[in-house]
Design a protein around this motif. Structure first.
Motif, PDB file in Angstrom:
ATOM      1  N   ASP A   2       0.858  -1.190   0.000  1.00 16.23           N
ATOM      2  CA  ASP A   2       0.000   0.000   0.000  1.00 16.23           C
ATOM      3  C   ASP A   2       0.893   1.239   0.000  1.00 16.23           C
ATOM      4  O   ASP A   2       1.478   1.593   1.014  1.00 16.23           O
ATOM      5  CB  ASP A   2      -0.905  -0.026   1.231  1.00 16.23           C
ATOM      6  N   LEU A   3       1.010   1.872  -1.154  1.00 17.67           N
ATOM      7  CA  LEU A   3       1.905   3.017  -1.301  1.00 17.67           C
ATOM      8  C   LEU A   3       1.144   4.322  -1.175  1.00 17.67           C
ATOM      9  O   LEU A   3       0.085   4.482  -1.767  1.00 17.67           O
ATOM     10  CB  LEU A   3       2.606   2.964  -2.656  1.00 17.67           C
ATOM     11  N   LYS A   4       1.704   5.228  -0.411  1.00 22.84           N
ATOM     12  CA  LYS A   4       1.093   6.537  -0.197  1.00 22.84           C
ATOM     13  C   LYS A   4       2.009   7.633  -0.730  1.00 22.84           C
ATOM     14  O   LYS A   4       3.237   7.498  -0.714  1.00 22.84           O
ATOM     15  CB  LYS A   4       0.858   6.780   1.305  1.00 22.84           C
ATOM     16  N   GLN A   5       1.397   8.714  -1.175  1.00 29.59           N
ATOM     17  CA  GLN A   5       2.150   9.879  -1.633  1.00 29.59           C
ATOM     18  C   GLN A   5       3.060  10.361  -0.496  1.00 29.59           C
ATOM     19  O   GLN A   5       2.656  10.362   0.665  1.00 29.59           O
ATOM     20  CB  GLN A   5       1.167  10.974  -2.043  1.00 29.59           C
ATOM     21  N   TYR A   6       4.277  10.730  -0.865  1.00 31.24           N
ATOM     22  CA  TYR A   6       5.327  11.257   0.021  1.00 31.24           C
ATOM     23  C   TYR A   6       6.019  10.193   0.861  1.00 31.24           C
ATOM     24  O   TYR A   6       6.810  10.520   1.728  1.00 31.24           O
ATOM     25  CB  TYR A   6       4.814  12.409   0.905  1.00 31.24           C
ATOM     26  N   GLN A   7       5.753   8.907   0.585  1.00 25.04           N
ATOM     27  CA  GLN A   7       6.542   7.849   1.200  1.00 25.04           C
ATOM     28  C   GLN A   7       7.921   7.852   0.566  1.00 25.04           C
ATOM     29  O   GLN A   7       8.082   8.221  -0.607  1.00 25.04           O
ATOM     30  CB  GLN A   7       5.921   6.471   0.940  1.00 25.04           C
ATOM     31  N   PRO A  32      -0.319  10.731  -6.729  1.00 24.50           N
ATOM     32  CA  PRO A  32      -1.382  10.782  -5.717  1.00 24.50           C
ATOM     33  C   PRO A  32      -1.873   9.391  -5.314  1.00 24.50           C
ATOM     34  O   PRO A  32      -1.772   8.436  -6.082  1.00 24.50           O
ATOM     35  CB  PRO A  32      -2.493  11.589  -6.382  1.00 24.50           C
ATOM     36  N   ASN A  33      -2.414   9.304  -4.102  1.00 22.82           N
ATOM     37  CA  ASN A  33      -2.860   8.026  -3.540  1.00 22.82           C
ATOM     38  C   ASN A  33      -3.843   7.282  -4.439  1.00 22.82           C
ATOM     39  O   ASN A  33      -3.784   6.063  -4.544  1.00 22.82           O
ATOM     40  CB  ASN A  33      -3.484   8.237  -2.157  1.00 22.82           C
ATOM     41  N   GLU A  34      -4.733   7.999  -5.098  1.00 21.26           N
ATOM     42  CA  GLU A  34      -5.722   7.374  -5.984  1.00 21.26           C
ATOM     43  C   GLU A  34      -5.025   6.604  -7.109  1.00 21.26           C
ATOM     44  O   GLU A  34      -5.410   5.487  -7.437  1.00 21.26           O
ATOM     45  CB  GLU A  34      -6.649   8.456  -6.550  1.00 21.26           C
ATOM     46  N   MET A  35      -3.995   7.192  -7.689  1.00 18.78           N
ATOM     47  CA  MET A  35      -3.223   6.508  -8.735  1.00 18.78           C
ATOM     48  C   MET A  35      -2.459   5.327  -8.147  1.00 18.78           C
ATOM     49  O   MET A  35      -2.430   4.238  -8.731  1.00 18.78           O
ATOM     50  CB  MET A  35      -2.215   7.475  -9.382  1.00 18.78           C
ATOM     51  N   ASN A  36      -1.845   5.541  -6.995  1.00 15.68           N
ATOM     52  CA  ASN A  36      -1.026   4.498  -6.363  1.00 15.68           C
ATOM     53  C   ASN A  36      -1.855   3.262  -6.027  1.00 15.68           C
ATOM     54  O   ASN A  36      -1.355   2.146  -6.078  1.00 15.68           O
ATOM     55  CB  ASN A  36      -0.362   5.038  -5.092  1.00 15.68           C
ATOM     56  N   TYR A  38      -4.658   2.144  -7.659  1.00 21.15           N
ATOM     57  CA  TYR A  38      -5.262   1.413  -8.773  1.00 21.15           C
ATOM     58  C   TYR A  38      -4.321   1.075  -9.922  1.00 21.15           C
ATOM     59  O   TYR A  38      -4.630   0.191 -10.709  1.00 21.15           O
ATOM     60  CB  TYR A  38      -6.467   2.186  -9.309  1.00 21.15           C
ATOM     61  N   LEU A  39      -3.216   1.785 -10.061  1.00 20.78           N
ATOM     62  CA  LEU A  39      -2.302   1.512 -11.176  1.00 20.78           C
ATOM     63  C   LEU A  39      -1.138   0.641 -10.732  1.00 20.78           C
ATOM     64  O   LEU A  39      -0.788   0.622  -9.554  1.00 20.78           O
ATOM     65  CB  LEU A  39      -1.768   2.835 -11.761  1.00 20.78           C
ATOM     66  N   ARG A  40      -0.526  -0.041 -11.681  1.00 21.61           N
ATOM     67  CA  ARG A  40       0.656  -0.862 -11.376  1.00 21.61           C
ATOM     68  C   ARG A  40       1.938  -0.042 -11.429  1.00 21.61           C
ATOM     69  O   ARG A  40       3.013  -0.546 -11.174  1.00 21.61           O
ATOM     70  CB  ARG A  40       0.732  -2.025 -12.355  1.00 21.61           C
ATOM     71  N   THR A  41       1.787   1.235 -11.796  1.00 23.26           N
ATOM     72  CA  THR A  41       2.939   2.134 -11.851  1.00 23.26           C
ATOM     73  C   THR A  41       2.744   3.269 -10.849  1.00 23.26           C
ATOM     74  O   THR A  41       1.614   3.591 -10.476  1.00 23.26           O
ATOM     75  CB  THR A  41       3.114   2.735 -13.258  1.00 23.26           C
ATOM     76  N   LYS A  79       5.680  -0.914  -9.950  1.00 29.02           N
ATOM     77  CA  LYS A  79       5.788  -1.199  -8.513  1.00 29.02           C
ATOM     78  C   LYS A  79       6.741  -2.354  -8.225  1.00 29.02           C
ATOM     79  O   LYS A  79       7.263  -2.463  -7.114  1.00 29.02           O
ATOM     80  CB  LYS A  79       4.409  -1.481  -7.921  1.00 29.02           C
ATOM     81  N   GLN A  80       6.996  -3.208  -9.224  1.00 28.17           N
ATOM     82  CA  GLN A  80       7.925  -4.322  -9.033  1.00 28.17           C
ATOM     83  C   GLN A  80       9.350  -3.846  -8.735  1.00 28.17           C
ATOM     84  O   GLN A  80      10.156  -4.596  -8.212  1.00 28.17           O
ATOM     85  CB  GLN A  80       7.966  -5.207 -10.282  1.00 28.17           C
ATOM     86  N   ARG A  81       9.666  -2.593  -9.086  1.00 30.50           N
ATOM     87  CA  ARG A  81      10.999  -2.040  -8.823  1.00 30.50           C
ATOM     88  C   ARG A  81      11.233  -1.716  -7.348  1.00 30.50           C
ATOM     89  O   ARG A  81      12.349  -1.510  -6.921  1.00 30.50           O
ATOM     90  CB  ARG A  81      11.222  -0.773  -9.649  1.00 30.50           C
TER      91      ARG A  81
END
Length: 107
Positions: A2-7, A32-36, A38-41, A79-81
């Motif tokens: 679960d990735l959040k903006q500014y991590q 932004p969190n919404e992108m993080n 739902y997207l794989r990037t 996100k695999q990176r």
């Protein structure tokens, strides 16, 4: 993850070409969190310890070292990176980051 903006996350940025920042290094999640969610990037700004003061770089102390968040090398990565999570930017650094991004990319 679960990735959040500014991590701050540890990312494998290889392979690269030319002057792109490479190697495994910390990066700040700026998407932004919404992108993080739902997207794989995600969109990140890499960090480096070898830099000079440029208008597009934010000085930061992380992991006991002085370094810079490099706004002029923003990248979209899969996100695999991501290797691991390091925590989050402080509120003052978030405010500075937002200001530099706005100054750099918005009229």
């Amino acid at each position: 993850m679960d990735l959040k903006q500014y991590q701050i996350v540890l990312v494998n940025l290889d392979t690269t070409i030319g002057r792109e920042i490479k190697k495994v290094r910390p990066c700040v999640v700026i998407s932004p969190n919404e992108m993080n969610k739902y997207l794989r990037t995600i969109i990140v700004a890499p960090m480096t310890t070898t830099s000079r003061k440029y208008p597009t770089r934010i000085e930061i102390k992380h992991d006991g070292k002085i370094g810079w968040i490099v706004i002029d090398q923003i990248r979209t990565i899969d996100k695999q990176r991501i290797i691991k999570n390091f925590g989050r930017l402080s509120k003052p650094k978030i405010k500075e980051l937002k200001s530099i991004i706005k100054e750099t990319f918005v009229d």
